[in-house]
Design a protein around this motif. Structure first.
Motif, PDB file in Angstrom:
ATOM      1  N   GLN B 309       0.841  -1.207   0.000  1.00 46.33           N
ATOM      2  CA  GLN B 309       0.000   0.000   0.000  1.00 46.33           C
ATOM      3  C   GLN B 309       0.867   1.245   0.000  1.00 46.33           C
ATOM      4  OE1 GLN B 309      -3.000  -0.255   3.096  1.00 46.33           O
ATOM      5  NE2 GLN B 309      -4.481  -0.922   1.554  1.00 46.33           N
ATOM      6  N   GLU B 310       1.961   1.168   0.741  1.00 43.22           N
ATOM      7  CA  GLU B 310       2.838   2.342   0.827  1.00 43.22           C
ATOM      8  C   GLU B 310       3.642   2.523  -0.455  1.00 43.22           C
ATOM      9  OE1 GLU B 310       5.369   2.373   4.307  1.00 43.22           O
ATOM     10  OE2 GLU B 310       6.853   3.544   3.187  1.00 43.22           O
ATOM     11  N   GLN B 311       4.206   1.428  -0.978  1.00 43.57           N
ATOM     12  CA  GLN B 311       5.141   1.528  -2.093  1.00 43.57           C
ATOM     13  C   GLN B 311       4.439   1.613  -3.446  1.00 43.57           C
ATOM     14  OE1 GLN B 311       8.496   1.857  -1.892  1.00 43.57           O
ATOM     15  NE2 GLN B 311       8.218   1.986   0.323  1.00 43.57           N
ATOM     16  N   TYR B 312       3.325   0.922  -3.565  1.00 47.76           N
ATOM     17  CA  TYR B 312       2.687   0.836  -4.880  1.00 47.76           C
ATOM     18  C   TYR B 312       1.299   1.455  -4.905  1.00 47.76           C
ATOM     19  CZ  TYR B 312       6.567  -2.360  -5.183  1.00 47.76           C
ATOM     20  OH  TYR B 312       7.828  -2.894  -5.121  1.00 47.76           O
ATOM     21  N   ALA B 313       0.966   2.125  -3.825  1.00 46.52           N
ATOM     22  CA  ALA B 313      -0.322   2.842  -3.759  1.00 46.52           C
ATOM     23  C   ALA B 313      -1.476   1.952  -4.171  1.00 46.52           C
ATOM     24  CB  ALA B 313      -0.266   4.103  -4.623  1.00 46.52           C
ATOM     25  N   LEU B 314      -1.451   0.697  -3.744  1.00 47.32           N
ATOM     26  CA  LEU B 314      -2.570  -0.189  -4.069  1.00 47.32           C
ATOM     27  C   LEU B 314      -3.778   0.241  -3.258  1.00 47.32           C
ATOM     28  CD1 LEU B 314      -0.921  -3.738  -4.173  1.00 47.32           C
ATOM     29  CD2 LEU B 314      -1.300  -2.118  -6.031  1.00 47.32           C
ATOM     30  N   SER B 315      -4.873   0.383  -3.954  1.00 43.35           N
ATOM     31  CA  SER B 315      -6.052   0.869  -3.234  1.00 43.35           C
ATOM     32  C   SER B 315      -6.745  -0.290  -2.513  1.00 43.35           C
ATOM     33  CB  SER B 315      -7.010   1.570  -4.197  1.00 43.35           C
ATOM     34  OG  SER B 315      -7.115   0.838  -5.382  1.00 43.35           O
ATOM     35  N   ASP B 316      -7.438   0.106  -1.483  1.00 46.00           N
ATOM     36  CA  ASP B 316      -8.245  -0.829  -0.705  1.00 46.00           C
ATOM     37  C   ASP B 316      -9.539  -1.073  -1.483  1.00 46.00           C
ATOM     38  OD1 ASP B 316      -9.952  -2.108   1.046  1.00 46.00           O
ATOM     39  OD2 ASP B 316      -9.332  -0.947   2.786  1.00 46.00           O
ATOM     40  N   ARG B 317      -9.716  -2.257  -1.971  1.00 48.27           N
ATOM     41  CA  ARG B 317     -10.848  -2.520  -2.848  1.00 48.27           C
ATOM     42  C   ARG B 317     -12.026  -3.155  -2.141  1.00 48.27           C
ATOM     43  NH1 ARG B 317      -8.601  -4.959  -8.340  1.00 48.27           N
ATOM     44  NH2 ARG B 317     -10.720  -4.465  -8.983  1.00 48.27           N
ATOM     45  N   ARG B 318     -11.962  -3.171  -0.844  1.00 51.79           N
ATOM     46  CA  ARG B 318     -13.149  -3.602  -0.101  1.00 51.79           C
ATOM     47  C   ARG B 318     -14.236  -2.558  -0.324  1.00 51.79           C
ATOM     48  NH1 ARG B 318     -10.099  -4.516   5.548  1.00 51.79           N
ATOM     49  NH2 ARG B 318      -9.012  -2.684   4.689  1.00 51.79           N
ATOM     50  N   GLY B 319     -15.449  -3.018  -0.412  1.00 46.72           N
ATOM     51  CA  GLY B 319     -16.556  -2.119  -0.733  1.00 46.72           C
ATOM     52  C   GLY B 319     -17.066  -2.346  -2.144  1.00 46.72           C
ATOM     53  N   ASP B 320     -16.233  -2.984  -2.959  1.00 54.27           N
ATOM     54  CA  ASP B 320     -16.695  -3.405  -4.288  1.00 54.27           C
ATOM     55  C   ASP B 320     -17.551  -4.651  -4.061  1.00 54.27           C
ATOM     56  OD1 ASP B 320     -16.675  -5.173  -6.616  1.00 54.27           O
ATOM     57  OD2 ASP B 320     -15.333  -3.697  -7.529  1.00 54.27           O
ATOM     58  N   ALA B 321     -18.823  -4.572  -4.392  1.00 49.69           N
ATOM     59  CA  ALA B 321     -19.776  -5.636  -4.028  1.00 49.69           C
ATOM     60  C   ALA B 321     -19.363  -6.994  -4.586  1.00 49.69           C
ATOM     61  CB  ALA B 321     -21.183  -5.263  -4.504  1.00 49.69           C
ATOM     62  N   ALA B 322     -18.948  -6.999  -5.831  1.00 46.10           N
ATOM     63  CA  ALA B 322     -18.597  -8.277  -6.461  1.00 46.10           C
ATOM     64  C   ALA B 322     -17.362  -8.880  -5.796  1.00 46.10           C
ATOM     65  CB  ALA B 322     -18.357  -8.084  -7.956  1.00 46.10           C
TER      66      ALA B 322
END
Lengths: 189, 357
Positions: B309-322
């Motif tokens: 998350q820090e190095q590659y700015a991966l977003s938190d994808r929880r909340g995507d229903a599927a």
């Protein structure tokens, strides 16, 4: 006459004291006639060649320790039984499959095994310190010259190792500053 | 009999023979549902939803050391471990190439232990890494690169050529799972809840040659260039597995390669990093330090998630229903499997139930 007796007695005592002191101590003597006291006490190549139980210039690829012969690809379970309980055992199961490799650690050496044909076979033996020696009498701490004096010219040599290749086995002397740091008998394809 | 009828009869017989052979082949192929479940790892990938931000490729040091469920639950990072037992580097490359036909992750982690193998090793491991692949040029090339001298390509096209002798070894599993196997993994992760402390781990004996084979460097280059071409970040890693021994001399080569090509290399055997992960080899390994158990895998995954998350700015994808629904199902199975293993450990001293005869 009395003086002669006294002198003789003192000389005798001194001689006996010197002899008792010499026994059991490591002597880095270049005297080729230095006595054996159960362990190799000198790294003199000529002495080692003389004392080796193996014909100089030949190499024995099956190491013998305490009357037990350890050959590459031999049945490791039988060998461990003959040698007695190791100081420690490490088992490494193969990925996915049944079959486990073992490393048995004894004083001065380790035995690595691999599973094949439902047997636990010897893969490598490493002599780790100077308390043990090869059949030729080479041990950790000996010089490269001492190695070649008894084993002959190696099959391969660099500054880091001298290796003798037999059929399916290699005897490797690893070096640092021209001295043996470890000795390995290993399976070689 | 007219010619037409002869031809039709012949065709019918041929089709029947093919169908029977295919049916027999399916029966005779190992199902990998009991002792050696790892055989199903590769095929399992095609049951996923191909929406992974991170892929891990490599051998058992990835599929037993990283928990994608943990990465999802703690960080919302969807990932998949494209791992298999003793996966060789050229297999890793072709499996990655194959995966990139289905999706484009943001980051790929490659475990570097396989750099020590520069020749085909073992047919059984080959088959576990390759047979589960869907047919593609990647699979063809992977097989060609992997075959030992005793193997032949035809036996990969027609596995019945290899497994015909299994007729005398068929088990209930071969019939029970004839039409398909059950999922045993969790986004490519093989879960183990047992504990066996690392003790007496031997140091490596000296080697005559610490150099990695040319073919390994070739495939590492290919992997790097493939990731560059696809816009994927490649990260080299050495998992925190204490055995097989990872020599300093090997590590130096990977450090040098990473520096030369501007890659990140994370060696989890470094003391500082190990301390950061909190991994304790008294409790976090199930086989004396070769692989982490689930407790260790989750600690490593916690570190990886924060790092990514820090190095590659991966977003938190929880909340995507599927995605939530997809990962909820995997997490449910994961929790159930953990509970099953813990119960078995308490009852039988093993993660497995006793065999019934």
């Amino acid at each position: 006459m009395k003086c002669n007796h006294k002198v003789a007695a003192v000389l005798t005592a001194l001689t006996l004291t010197a002899a008792l002191t010499a026994c059991g101590e490591s002597v880095t003597s270049t005297d080729s006639k230095a006595p054996m006291t159960g362990t190799i006490e000198t790294s003199d190549p000529a002495y080692m060649a003389e004392q080796s139980s193996v014909k100089p210039g030949t190499v024995s690829y099956a190491w013998k320790i305490n009357g037990t012969e350890i050959a590459i690809n031999a049945d490791a379970d039988a060998i461990v039984k003959a040698l007695g309980e190791p100081k420690s055992t490490f088992d490494a199961p193969s990925c996915a499959f049944e079959g486990t490799s073992y490393t048995y650690t004894y004083d001065g050496f380790t035995i690595e095994t691999y599973p094949q044909d439902n047997l636990n076979k010897v893969y490598a033996v490493t002599l780790t310190d100077a308390t043990v020696q090869t059949n030729e009498g080479v041990k950790v701490g000996d010089t490269l010259e001492a190695v070649t004096a008894v084993c002959g010219e190696p099959s391969q040599q660099t500054a880091a190792y001298a290796s003798y290749n037999g059929e399916g086995v290699a005897l490797q002397f690893f070096l640092e500053g021209g001295k043996v740091t470890s000795i390995v008998y290993t399976y070689k394809m | 009999m007219t010619t037409k009828r002869i031809v039709l009869s012949g065709a019918a017989m041929l089709i029947s023979a093919i169908v029977l052979a295919a049916a027999a082949q399916r029966l005779l192929q190992p199902k990998y549902m009991s002792d050696v479940v790892e055989g199903n790892l590769i095929a399992d990938y095609y049951e996923s939803n191909y929406t992974h931000d991170v892929l891990f490729v490599g051998d058992c040091e990835v599929y037993e050391n990283v928990s994608p469920v943990r990465l999802w639950e703690q960080y919302g990072i969807p990932s998949y471990i494209r791992g298999s037992a003793q996966q060789l580097i050229w297999q890793s490359y072709y499996l990655l190439e194959d995966a990139l036909r289905y999706e484009t992750p943001k980051v790929v982690f490659f475990n570097v232990l396989s750099m020590k193998y520069d020749t085909p090793q073992n047919e059984a491991y080959n088959r576990m890494s390759l047979e589960g692949m869907k047919w593609s040029p990647s699979k063809v090339h992977a097989i060609q690169a992997s075959m030992t001298e005793e193997e032949n390509f035809a036996s990969y096209v027609f596995p019945i050529l290899r497994y015909h002798s299994r007729w005398s070894e068929l088990t209930a599993d071969d019939f029970r799972y004839y039409f398909g196997v059950e999922p045993n993994f969790f986004s490519g992760y093989y879960l183990r809840a047992d504990v066996k402390s690392a003790e007496n781990v031997p140091t490596g004996r000296p080697l005559e040659d610490y150099g990695f084979g040319d073919v390994c460097w070739e495939y590492l280059d290919k992997m790097r260039m493939l990731c560059e071409e696809k816009g994927v970040k490649l990260v080299l890693m050495k998992a925190p597995s204490l055995y097989p021994y990872w020599y300093d001399e090997w590590n130096e080569q990977i450090v040098a390669y990473a520096e030369q090509h501007g890659l990140v290399y994370i060696n989890f055997l470094e003391e500082k990093l190990l301390a950061q992960t909190g991994i304790d080899f008294a409790t976090d390994t199930y086989d004396a330090g070769l692989h982490l158990n689930v407790y260790g895998a989750e600690k490593l995954s916690d570190w990886l998630g924060a790092y990514m998350q820090e190095q590659y700015a991966l977003s938190d994808r929880r909340g995507d229903a599927a995605l939530d629904a997809y990962w909820a199902e995997i997490a449910e199975r994961y929790d159930a499997e953990l509970a099953r293993q813990l119960q078995n450990l308490e009852q039988y001293g093993s993660i497995h139930e006793p065999e019934t005869t």
